[in-house]
Scaffold this active site. Structure first.
Site, PDB file in Angstrom:
ATOM      1  N   TYR A   1       7.127  -9.430   6.951  1.00  0.00           N
ATOM      2  CA  TYR A   1       6.854  -8.505   7.059  1.00  0.00           C
ATOM      3  C   TYR A   1       7.389  -7.855   8.618  1.00  0.00           C
ATOM      4  CZ  TYR A   1       3.659  -7.409   3.397  1.00  0.00           C
ATOM      5  OH  TYR A   1       3.186  -7.403   2.057  1.00  0.00           O
TER       6      TYR A   1
ATOM      7  N   ASP B   1       0.691  -1.291   0.133  1.00  0.00           N
ATOM      8  CA  ASP B   1      -0.031   0.020   0.061  1.00  0.00           C
ATOM      9  C   ASP B   1       0.808   1.249  -0.007  1.00  0.00           C
ATOM     10  OD1 ASP B   1      -2.501  -1.378   0.241  1.00  0.00           O
ATOM     11  OD2 ASP B   1      -2.600  -1.509   2.309  1.00  0.00           O
TER      12      ASP B   1
END
Length: 448
Positions: free
Chosen positions: A247, A188
Site C-alpha cells: 500500500y 474501502d
C-alpha cells in the site's frame, strides 16, 4: 359526581413498580445517548499533553489539498502518470508484467495436474485479472445493494462469459446474469488501486483473455482499466495465494505552514529533511517546549492543561516510528476499525510488516511548476486488517508531532482501547499498489 370520578380512575392504566423502573431506566438510557461523552484515552507518557485529541487529529488530517492526490491517482489509472513521477526509475521493479507471467507459470506447478486433457472439476478455466481503478469514483470494492462498487461492475461485465449451467441456475433463482470475482483484498470507499488482483472462472472453452479485457474496459471507461489478464491454474486464488500486499499513502504537506514555521520562529530548523534526521533522533523524544521546538510550531490557541499543542510534524520522525514495526509479527487490533478488538473466532489479528517507510517527495501538479510537497508512506505486509493502513498513518503523524519516543507505535500495541490510536486518515490518499505471489524481495521497494 363521586361515582363518575371513581369510574374515571378505574379506566386509567395502572403503572406497576416494574413498569416504573423500566420507564426510568429507558429515560436514563435515552438521556445518556443524547448527552454522549467521548472520553479520551489516558496516555501516561511525557508527551500526553502535546498529543492531539481524536477531533484535533481528524481536523489536521483532513485540512489538506486532497484533490491534488485524487487527480494523481485518476491519471495513474488512465495511464497518463505513474509512480515514476514520484520515485524515479526505482519504481520500474514494482510494475513489471513479466512477473505476472512468472506467477502464472508457478501456480501451474502447484496443481500437479497436466494442462492437457483435463476433465471434471479440473476442466474449468481460471483467469487472473489485474485491475486499476479510481477509488473516488466508487463506493469501495465489495458489492453492496444500491451502491456503485468495483466488484458490482466487474461481475456484471463478466456475465456474458458464464457457462450455460451457471446461467440456468441464476435464471431459476431470479438473479441477474453475473460472473463471480474473487479478489486479493477489498478496498474501502475512496481507496484507489493500481494493480488489484482478482480471478474469474468458467467452464466455457471459447473464452479469450482479450474478450474479458474489452468487456471490463467498456463498463466504466476512465475509472476501471485492465492492466493484464492471463489464464492460470485452478489452484490459484488471488487472496489465499498472495504472499504480500503493498500500500502507498500520499499525504499532502501544507507549504504555508512550513513557511510560517521558518518566518515566524526564525531559528526553528526544518526536520523534514534527511540531513537533520540524526539530530532529531537524539532530541525528538523530549517534550516540546520553548527551548526545544524543533518538532513543531507552537500554537497559542490550542492548550490542554497548560501545554501547547504542535501544529506540524517531521516526515523523518514518521519514518523512524514506522521502521520499528519492520520484521515483527504483531497484533494490530488497536490499529483496526469496524472489527472486534478481541475475538475467539475469525481470522487472527497478527500481521507481519516486511517494509514500513516514509519519505518526502514532490507530486506533479499543473498549478505548481515544481509540484506540491507530499509525504509518501509505503507499507508492505503479508496481510492488513480493516482500515489498518489509514490508522497507522494517522497515528504515526500524531505521535511524530507530539515528539513521542521511537517505540511509541509498539507501545500502543498493548493499549486497552482503540481510542489510544488516532482516527483513520482520509481514504483519498490510500492506494493498493500491487500484490505479490512470490517471496518478498527487500530490493523491490519504492522507498529504500
Amino acid at each position: 359526581m363521586l361515582k363518575t370520578s371513581l369510574q374515571t380512575l378505574k379506566s386509567l392504566p395502572i403503572t406497576t413498580k416494574q413498569q416504573t423502573r423500566r420507564f426510568t431506566k429507558n429515560s436514563v438510557v435515552m438521556e445518556a445517548q443524547n448527552d454522549k461523552v467521548y472520553v479520551q484515552y489516558n496516555h501516561t507518557d511525557s508527551c500526553k499533553f502535546s498529543r492531539w485529541t481524536a477531533r484535533e487529529s481528524f481536523q489536521f488530517m483532513h485540512a489538506r489539498p486532497w484533490q491534488e492526490v485524487v487527480d494523481f491517482y485518476s491519471k495513474s489509472v488512465n495511464g497518463q502518470l505513474s509512480l515514476l513521477e514520484l520515485f524515479g526509475t526505482q519504481a520500474h521493479d514494482v510494475h513489471c508484467d513479466d512477473k505476472i507471467e512468472e506467477v502464472s507459470n508457478e501456480t501451474g506447478l502447484l496443481e500437479g495436474v497436466s494442462n492437457v486433457d483435463k476433465s471434471g472439476r479440473w476442466a474449468r478455466v481460471t483467469f487472473k485479472i489485474v485491475l486499476s481503478y479510481h477509488g473516488g469514483s466508487f463506493d469501495g470494492w465489495q458489492k453492496q445493494p444500491g451502491l456503485n462498487t468495483v466488484q458490482g461492475l466487474v461481475e456484471k461485465s463478466l456475465g456474458r462469459f458464464v457457462d450455460e449451467k451457471k446461467a440456468q441456475q441464476l435464471k431459476e433463482q431470479c438473479k441477474p446474469l453475473e460472473g463471480c470475482a474473487s479478489v486479493a483484498g477489498r478496498t474501502d470507499k475512496g481507496v484507489s488501486a493500481l494493480q488489484q488482483v482478482c480471478s474469474f472462472y468458467t467452464w466455457r472453452k471459447d473464452v479469450k483473455p482479450h474478450e474479458i479485457e474489452d468487456a471490463i474496459n467498456d463498463v466504466a471507461p476512465g475509472k476501471v482499466r485492465v492492466e493484464s489478464i492471463s489464464e492460470v491454474s485452478r489452484a490459484f486464488h488471488p487472496n489465499f495465494s498472495a504472499k504480500w500486499r503493498r500500500y502507498l499513502y500520499i499525504f499532502p504537506l501544507n507549504d504555508g505552514e512550513n513557511r510560517e514555521e521558518i518566518e515566524g520562529e526564525g531559528g526553528i530548523e526544518n526536520f523534514s529533511s534527511h540531513e537533520n534526521c540524526e539530530k532529531q533522533r537524539n532530541e525528538c523524544g523530549e517534550l516540546a517546549s520553548e527551548e526545544n521546538v524543533e518538532n513543531s510550531i507552537i500554537s497559542d490557541e490550542d492548550e490542554l492543561q497548560g501545554a501547547k499543542k504542535p501544529r506540524s510534524f517531521s516526515v523523518c520522525r514518521v519514518n523512524q516510528l514506522l521502521q520499528q514495526l519492520e520484521g515483527k509479527l504483531l497484533s494490530y487490533k488497536m490499529f483496526a476499525r469496524d472489527t472486534k478488538a478481541s475475538r475467539n473466532v475469525g481470522p487472527p489479528t497478527e500481521c507481519f510488516l516486511y517494509h514500513a517507510r516514509a519519505t518526502e517527495t514532490r507530486l506533479p501538479s499543473p498549478d505548481h511548476e515544481k509540484g506540491i510537497r507530499v509525504m509518501c508512506v509505503e507499507l508492505i505486509a503479508n496481510r492488513f486488517l480493516r482500515k489498518m493502513v489509514r490508522v497507522l498513518v494517522a497515528t504515526s503523524v500524531r505521535e511524530a508531532a507530539a515528539g513521542a519516543q521511537e517505540d511509541a507505535l509498539l507501545k500502543l500495541m498493548d493499549a486497552t482501547c482503540r481510542r489510544a490510536t488516532a482516527p483513520p486518515a482520509p481514504p483519498d490518499g490510500l492506494c493498493l499498489v500491487d500484490v505479490g505471489y512470490t517471496e518478498f524481495d527487500p530490493r523491490n521497494c519504492l522507498i529504500p
